[in-house]
Design an enzyme around this catalytic site. Structure first.
Site, short mmCIF file in Angstrom:
data_model
loop_
_atom_site.label_atom_id
_atom_site.label_comp_id
_atom_site.label_asym_id
_atom_site.label_seq_id
_atom_site.Cartn_x
_atom_site.Cartn_y
_atom_site.Cartn_z
N HIS A 36 3.65 1.86 4.91
CA HIS A 36 4.51 2.21 6.05
C HIS A 36 5.24 0.95 6.53
O HIS A 36 4.86 -0.17 6.17
CB HIS A 36 3.65 2.77 7.19
CG HIS A 36 2.61 1.80 7.64
ND1 HIS A 36 1.34 1.78 7.12
CD2 HIS A 36 2.67 0.76 8.52
CE1 HIS A 36 0.65 0.79 7.67
NE2 HIS A 36 1.44 0.15 8.52
N HIS A 121 8.97 -4.67 7.17
CA HIS A 121 8.32 -4.91 5.88
C HIS A 121 7.25 -3.84 5.64
O HIS A 121 6.79 -3.20 6.57
CB HIS A 121 7.65 -6.30 5.86
CG HIS A 121 6.54 -6.40 6.85
ND1 HIS A 121 6.75 -6.68 8.18
CD2 HIS A 121 5.20 -6.22 6.71
CE1 HIS A 121 5.59 -6.67 8.82
NE2 HIS A 121 4.63 -6.40 7.95
#
Ligand code: 2AM
Length: 179
Positions: A36, A121
């Site tokens: 995620h 990220h």
């Protein structure tokens, strides 16, 4: 309960990320399906706050957009590598807007915004006990990584639970972006 808000990574992209996995010592790889992009970490939260968190996140309106993961990078802590991640190549303007809207919505229900700047990220592995030299040698051997484009049609409120099988993330709420 431990909560965070994130953009889920589609199964096909998560499968591609898992192929980067290696048996290197000191790396704890995020399992397939757990990838995620964190938008906001809420931390330990009283379950009684969930209805107001849900209401605040439901009020966010933003158009869908697409993302592509491009390139690997790392964070360090105390001079040693701590996280290996896949970055978002070209950051579409909607992504920081979504981040800001999530922070603002949660700020209104009492969650302090992050002080550090947003560095979108996908964490691939958490690293412990690996020297900078060993890590650079490992990075030099790694192939380049670019994902397919994928649509971001929603973001999710997750609960993080630690158990004997490792950390598990459960979706508590999902918030759609409009077409
Ligand atoms: P990370 O991927 O950048 O490590 C669930 O634990 C998610 O919340 C993780 O993906 C992690 O982001 C983020 N997270 C965990 N602990 C955090 C903390 N103390 N501060 C900010 N983000 C955190």
């Amino acid at each position: 309960m431990r909560l965070f808000v994130a953009i889920p990574i589609p199964a096909s992209i998560s499968r591609a990320l898992i192929e980067l996995k290696s048996n290197e010592r000191g790396f704890r790889w995020v399992p397939e399906g757990n990838h995620h992009i964190t938008l906001k970490f809420l931390g330990e939260t009283d379950p009684s706050s969930i209805p107001e968190i849900h209401r605040a996140l439901s009020e966010i309106h933003l158009q869908r957009f697409s993302l592509r993961l491009d390139g690997l990078g790392s964070f360090s802590s105390k001079g040693r590598p701590s996280v290996l991640w896949a970055g978002v190549g070209r950051i579409p303007p909607h992504l920081p807007v979504l981040h800001r809207k999530v922070l603002d919505a949660l700020w209104r229900v009492g969650f302090e915004p992050e002080r550090r700047s947003f560095h979108p990220h996908v964490t691939l592995a958490r690293i412990e006990g690996v020297s900078s030299q060993a890590f650079s040698a490992y990075r030099k051997k790694q192939p380049a990584f670019v994902s397919d484009d994928f649509p971001v049609g929603n973001f999710t409120l997750y609960q993080s639970r630690s158990g004997s099988g490792g950390v598990r993330y459960g979706a508590i709420g999902s918030y759609g972006l409009y077409e």
